[in-house]
Design an enzyme around this catalytic site. Structure first.
Site, short mmCIF file in Angstrom:
data_model
loop_
_atom_site.label_atom_id
_atom_site.label_comp_id
_atom_site.label_asym_id
_atom_site.label_seq_id
_atom_site.Cartn_x
_atom_site.Cartn_y
_atom_site.Cartn_z
CG HIS A 640 -1.90 1.13 1.21
ND1 HIS A 640 -2.89 1.27 0.27
CD2 HIS A 640 -2.06 2.20 2.06
CE1 HIS A 640 -3.61 2.32 0.51
NE2 HIS A 640 -3.12 2.92 1.59
CG ASP A 657 -4.35 5.60 3.22
OD1 ASP A 657 -3.23 5.07 3.11
OD2 ASP A 657 -5.43 4.97 3.07
CB CYS A 707 -2.99 2.73 -3.24
SG CYS A 707 -1.84 1.39 -3.56
#
EC number: 3.4.22.-
Length: 749
Positions: A640, A657, A707
């Protein structure tokens, strides 16, 4: 075993030649026993079980002897009946006295004597009657007096009736004291019919051995009768079909249908009867023209054989209150023209009104299959209807009307309609719409408003208009396609596409950054024409080109960064971005605004966590971080990507995030690093006042692969001070743009 079979065989022969059997055949003349024939015990009443071979042999022998030796003996012959009863009386006491399951056979001399007697009696037989006629006479229920007997050519005779036969079947009630009975078992087709003979008893009065009339078995619906000759099988078969339940039901339905008249016949018949009654009461002739056409050339109203609203005693006839079905005269308030409007839902109203002094008969006819092609409006008659009404009006005008007849009250609208010597006008059809409101409940039960909106209830003149619209559209579309016919053929377009794709491959190493907009824009610049209508051909050409150029040696070098095709392939589809792509793109952002932004390498946080400040001390040796306004620190936690930003002017450490996750330890590690760096660089103003923040109102990803793309987009927007105006749907376009920016080594607006 062989001895027992031989004994049974002899007994069978003796029984076949016995005079008792011959008398039975000679007297009955209709019975032969092709299968099992045995005697019951007098007390038990059970049939004797014979051996299968003996039964077969006995059957064949009995038939052979009966056909060859025994001739036909007429009924009620005194000599033969006396002989039969005498033989029966001599044999019956033996059977009753023996009381065993075996038959009592006579001696050899008795057998010869009986044979001689039979031969002598056979010679003296009367040959007047043939065997078939005598069989039909003696058959129960099929005598010559019946219909079937006459159908086969037999004349009625005075022979004894079947009711005089002393024979009982198993279906009849029998007293428990009856004895000396013989049971005939008919196992043909697995059907057992028990017939108990009382004629084998000791007849003291010497009555003939005659069976009783047969009866039908009500439970099984199978006729229990004795076996007859083969020539009677067809008669019995026809009689059985005639008496079957299906045949009787079908014939009953046919009779009922013939008895019932159709509603058209009832209506016309009732009107004719009513008109005859009116003629008897009046002076001259019928004021209403007859429904039966006298002249074949004259038009008459047609009554279809379906449910309609005609006056009479039809199936669906509605009679208003205050009038009986026999009364054909309807007043203004309850007339059928008040109930149904003219031509509503395919109804045509026929009105006959001769004068104000004669009764008016109004009949509405419902036509479902004949649309009115000439006049789609609901207030006009068809020409055929007008001609029919004119003929009827002229015929009614010539008829005389008496003054003694009752006069009905006629409204103003009806007075304007009535005419003596002319056709019916069109005004009642228009005024009937106002008269409908008087009896609306009856109208709604038959004519629903939903039916009026049905396509079949609309005028047929509207159909061509509906059908013409698609043709116009097709013509317009055909003209548009003819106008947009491109002068550029497929070969020219393919050549241009191939050259353009070669340039893309040379510049980007693959067709990943190529979009549809880029292709159409290039073709428009070349041919000055829009090729949006030829997208299938363009896509097919691009697919073929990609198959021919699968991979090439393409590399990108920027400062100390190098990207090959494997690194750039992470931007295709939904692949995860690797560190090389993140670091090189961060380098481009930092070079775009070098005085404000500093982008840390993606390995910085990992090195800081593993080796501490000393492991990353040399990374900022040539850079003064406290002179920058924004620090961008990508955080790579195995699978991530996240982003930490530091705003030096406000001393705020922010966490971004795309999945809403907050890693506090990452923020704390960056804060400790900044404090240590401030002491090393002798910047005491940055030793205190640091704050941490988690930004939540930011674009979020909706999958597990974008991401890294979100992190790069965060960095670019923050570095260029642009708002976050992107979402998950923009990620394919963002990936292509990042690919181009990496290949061109610059940020694209």
């Amino acid at each position: 075993m062989k001895k027992q079979k031989k004994i049974l065989w002899k007994k069978g022969i003796h029984l076949a030649f016995s005079e008792k059997w011959n008398a039975g055949f000679g007297s009955f003349k209709k019975f032969y026993f092709p299968q099992n024939l045995c005697f019951l015990k007098a007390k038990l009443g059970r049939p004797v079980a014979w051996h299968r071979q003996v039964k077969h042999f006995q059957c064949n022998k009995g038939l052979h002897i009966q056909k060859t030796w025994i001739q036909d003996v007429p009924f009620c012959s005194k000599t033969k009946s006396g002989l039969a009863t005498q033989n029966v009386s001599t044999l019956y006491p033996k059977v009753k006295r023996k009381d065993s399951k075996h038959f009592i056979s006579s001696s050899r001399s008795l057998l010869k004597l009986q044979a001689d007697k039979l031969l002598s009696s056979a010679k003296s037989l009367d040959h007047k009657y043939c065997r078939e006629k005598s069989l039909l006479k003696a058959a129960p229920g099929l005598s010559a007096n019946t219909v079937l007997g006459r159908a086969n050519g037999h004349e009625p005779t005075t022979d004894p009736q079947a009711s005089d036969f002393p024979m009982k079947f198993s279906g009849e009630s029998q007293s428990p004291g009856d004895s000396g009975k013989t049971v005939v078992l008919n196992k043909h087709r697995k059907r057992v019919c028990h017939g108990c003979y009382q004629g084998l008893e000791h007849h003291r009065n010497r009555r003939p051995l005659i069976p009783k009339q047969f009866q039908l078995n009500q439970h099984r619906r199978v006729r229990a009768s004795l076996m007859m000759y083969e020539k009677l099988s067809m008669i019995r078969f026809r009689y059985r079909i005639f008496r079957s339940q299906h045949f009787r039901t079908k014939s009953r339905v046919c009779k009922l249908r013939k008895a019932q008249r159709s509603w058209v016949q009832k209506v016309t018949g009732d009107h004719q009867e009513n008109l005859r009654d009116n003629n008897t009461e009046g002076d001259n002739c019928n004021p209403v023209p007859s429904l039966e056409p006298k002249d074949p050339c004259r038009c008459q109203p047609y009554f279809p054989d379906m449910d309609s609203s005609a006056v009479g005693k039809g199936k669906n006839c509605h009679v208003p209150d205050g009038h009986t079905k026999e009364n054909p005269v309807l007043d203004k308030e309850h007339g059928l023209d008040d109930t149904f409007p003219d031509q509503q839902n395919g109804c045509v109203a026929y009105n006959w009104d001769q004068s104000s002094s004669c009764p008016k008969w109004e009949c509405t006819e419902q036509i479902h299959e004949i649309p009115l092609m000439e006049h789609p409006s609901s207030d006009k008659f068809s020409p055929e209807t007008e001609r029919a009404l004119m003929a009827l009006g002229q015929e009614s005008g010539t008829s005389a009307v008496s003054d003694d007849r009752e006069k009905l009250p006629v409204s103003g609208a009806d007075k304007s309609v009535s005419s003596v010597d002319g056709p019916v006008s069109e005004e009642p059809a228009q005024n009937e719409n106002f008269q409908m409101e008087e009896d609306g409940s009856l109208k709604q039960s038959i004519l629903s408003s939903k039916l009026l909106d049905h396509p079949y209830c609309k005028s047929p003149l509207d159909a061509p208009l509906l059908c013409s619209e698609p043709k116009v559209e097709n013509q317009m579309s055909g003209g548009k396609s003819s106008q947009t016919a491109s002068p550029v053929d497929d070969e020219q377009l393919s050549t241009c596409l191939s050259g353009f794709l070669d340039e893309v491959m040379k510049k980007y190493g693959s067709l990943v950054p190529l979009s549809e907009k880029d292709v159409l824009g290039r073709l428009k610049d070349v041919f000055n024409e829009d090729f949006s209508n030829r997208k299938p051909f363009i896509n097919r050409e691009i697919t073929n080109y990609r198959a021919r150029h699968q991979k090439c040696n393409f590399r990108i070098f920027y400062n100390k960064h190098m990207l090959d095709m494997d690194d750039l392939a992470t931007l295709d589809g939904q692949n995860w971005l690797n560190d090389q792509v993140i670091n090189m793109y961060g380098e481009l952002i930092m070079d775009a605004v070098p005085d404000k932004v500093h982008f840390f390498n993606s390995f910085f946080h990992r090195q800081l966590v593993t080796k501490g400040y000393n492991g990353v001390k040399r990374w900022t040796k040539k850079v003064d971080l406290f002179k920058k306004s924004l620090l961008l620190i990508p955080i790579h936690l195995e699978v991530h990507w996240s982003l930490i930003t530091v705003t030096l002017s406000s001393r705020i450490i922010s966490f971004y995030d795309s999945q809403g996750i907050h890693f506090k330890f990452c923020v704390e590690n960056i804060r400790k690093y900044l404090l240590t760096e401030a002491r090393e660089k002798n910047r005491p103003e940055f030793l205190q006042g640091w704050q941490t923040a988690v930004t939540k109102c930011i674009p979020q990803q909706k999958n597990d692969s974008d991401c890294g793309v979100f992190v790069l987009q965060y960095c670019k927007c923050l570095a260029l001070e642009q708002p976050f105006q992107f979402s998950q749907e923009d990620m394919p376009r963002v990936r292509k743009r990042i690919y181009k920016e990496l290949c061109e080594c610059r940020l694209l607006d």
